[in-house]
Write an enzyme that holds these catalytic residues in place. Structure first.
Site, PDB file in Angstrom:
ATOM      1  CB  CYS A 102       7.329 -12.229 -19.774  1.00 21.64           C
ATOM      2  SG  CYS A 102       7.733 -12.497 -21.504  1.00 21.64           S
TER       3      CYS A 102
ATOM      4  CG  ASP B 269       0.164 -22.328 -21.090  1.00 17.17           C
ATOM      5  OD1 ASP B 269      -0.949 -21.786 -20.994  1.00 17.17           O
ATOM      6  OD2 ASP B 269       0.307 -23.541 -21.312  1.00 17.17           O
TER       7      ASP B 269
ATOM      8  CB  CYS C 205       0.320   4.047 -25.722  1.00 19.48           C
ATOM      9  SG  CYS C 205      -1.380   3.721 -25.225  1.00 19.48           S
TER      10      CYS C 205
END
Length: 413
Positions: free
Chosen positions: A264, A280, A323
């Site tokens: 990100c 944010d 996973c």
């Protein structure tokens, strides 16, 4: 890469006092501030964003707190300024996130004039919404929100529903979805899990969530129940961002939601005074990148500190790395990684159980959608597949529930 900025021209100031709001306490970062973006900051932000953005279409996102507290005149000036600053060929699209309680016809006229996309925060019908979405006097806000939505409809302003899934509405997924779809007419819905951590897990102690948070297992059940309802007749007609993102993962596309990206750092938060933060959800002194009155937005976004912040998202516990749904989940948002794995390794996402059930059980249908799209077909073709399944066999949605019980009759909850 494109940079997405959440501009908060009124900072954390809001006219509501929602029980689960994570941003209200950010007001404490700026004691004594007026929390009103000055024109000097506004012009610096808009000019730098337009310089930095590589494409001809640019979305300018306004958020809060509650941005409409600044009034119609502020935003008229902001929209006019953006038009004046844009380069030839650049097309601007403004997006405003609001609780809608302050909207009136003046707002409707302005938002319509500039074709602003409005995201309205609403958590379902009144008896669910009003539990946690209250004003400063503890009064429910549903009726005021609905009045704001009517303003938007009257002025033909495009609007989406932003729905938090929390302790108050987590057990009513179909009721919430049908209310948004049938009574309010929303065609675009974003489901946002509320995760407020009272105490992160340690090697010795378990995770403790705040009472307003969604239960991790209930989160998965909520998504699956809405998914089954959507699959009956709404594929290609109602767009749920979580489902779009999941289909994109099956198609091998870049993540459409930052929480599901491998890394990100391209979505930053701009405070009222020009301070830029990593995200944010990370508006705190340790994630302050600088101020765009002193350093260009591009330099802040591409700074070593922000690059390190973005790359850290890929650091996952071993349980995540092995996973089967990792390609869809990517560990979700780092701000939710407060739990521990069964082996005791820290850094597991709080919502792991819910995502695992949703991504696993929905996979057959999304895989079928992806295959049809690859062949030049349409995603909504799977509705016929589901509706045509023999009643005694498991539904193709992957739920493991018999076709007649899952999609053939009555509401699923």
């Amino acid at each position: 890469m494109p940079v997405h900025v959440l501009a908060k021209p009124a900072g954390a100031i809001c006219n509501l006092d929602c029980s689960y709001c994570f941003y209200l306490d950010r007001e404490e970062l700026y004691p004594g501030a007026r929390f009103r973006m000055r024109d000097e900051v506004l012009e610096a932000y808009l000019s730098q964003l337009l310089e930095l953005h590589p494409g001809p279409e640019i979305t300018i996102a306004w958020q809060g707190g509650e941005p409409t507290l600044l009034g119609v005149d502020f935003f008229r000036r902001a929209f006019e300024m953006a038009e004046r600053l844009r380069r030839p060929g650049q097309q601007l699209r403004h997006a405003l996130q609001t609780n809608a309680t302050l909207l009136d016809d003046r707002w409707g006229e302005l938002l319509s004039q500039y074709s602003v996309l409005v995201g309205v925060s609403i958590d379902g019908p009144a008896h669910l919404h009003d539990v946690l979405r209250v004003d400063r006097h503890g009064r429910g806000t549903h009726d005021r929100v609905r009045a704001g939505i009517e303003v938007l409809r009257r002025h033909q302003v495009e609007c989406n529903a932003l729905v938090t899934v929390n302790a108050a509405n987590q057990h009513a997924p179909v009721e919430v979805y049908r209310y948004l779809r049938d009574e309010l007419g929303f065609e675009f819905i974003q489901l946002i899990p509320i995760v407020e951590v009272a105490a992160a897990a340690t090697v010795e102690t378990p995770l403790v969530l705040e009472p307003t948070s969604v239960d991790p297992v209930a989160w998965g059940q909520f998504l699956l129940a809405v998914f089954r309802e959507w699959l009956r007749a709404d594929v290609g007609r109602v767009y749920v961002s979580m489902f779009d993102a999941t289909l994109g993962a099956h198609l091998g596309m870049p993540a459409s939601m930052c929480i599901f990206s491998e890394t990100c750092g391209q979505a930053v938060a701009l405070e009222h005074n020009g301070d830029l933060y990593s995200c944010d959800h990370f508006v705190d002194p340790s994630h302050l990148l600088g101020n765009l009155l002193e350093t260009h937005l591009g330099d802040l976004v591409h700074s070593p500190a922000q690059q390190a912040f973005g790359a850290a998202k890929a650091q996952l516990p071993e349980q995540c790395r092995r996973c089967p749904v990792l390609v869809a989940c990517r560990g979700e948002c780092p701000k939710n990684r407060a739990d521990r794995t069964v082996e005791g390794e820290l850094g597991l996402n709080v919502l792991c159980a819910g995502y695992l059930s949703f991504f696993t059980e929905s996979a057959p249908v999304f895989a079928a959608m992806a295959e049809r799209l690859r062949r030049g077909g349409y995603a909504d073709e799977v509705m016929a597949l589901v509706q045509g399944a023999p009643a005694g066999e498991p539904c193709p949605c992957g739920s493991g529930i018999a076709q007649a019980d899952c999609h053939g009759r009555g509401p699923t909850s």
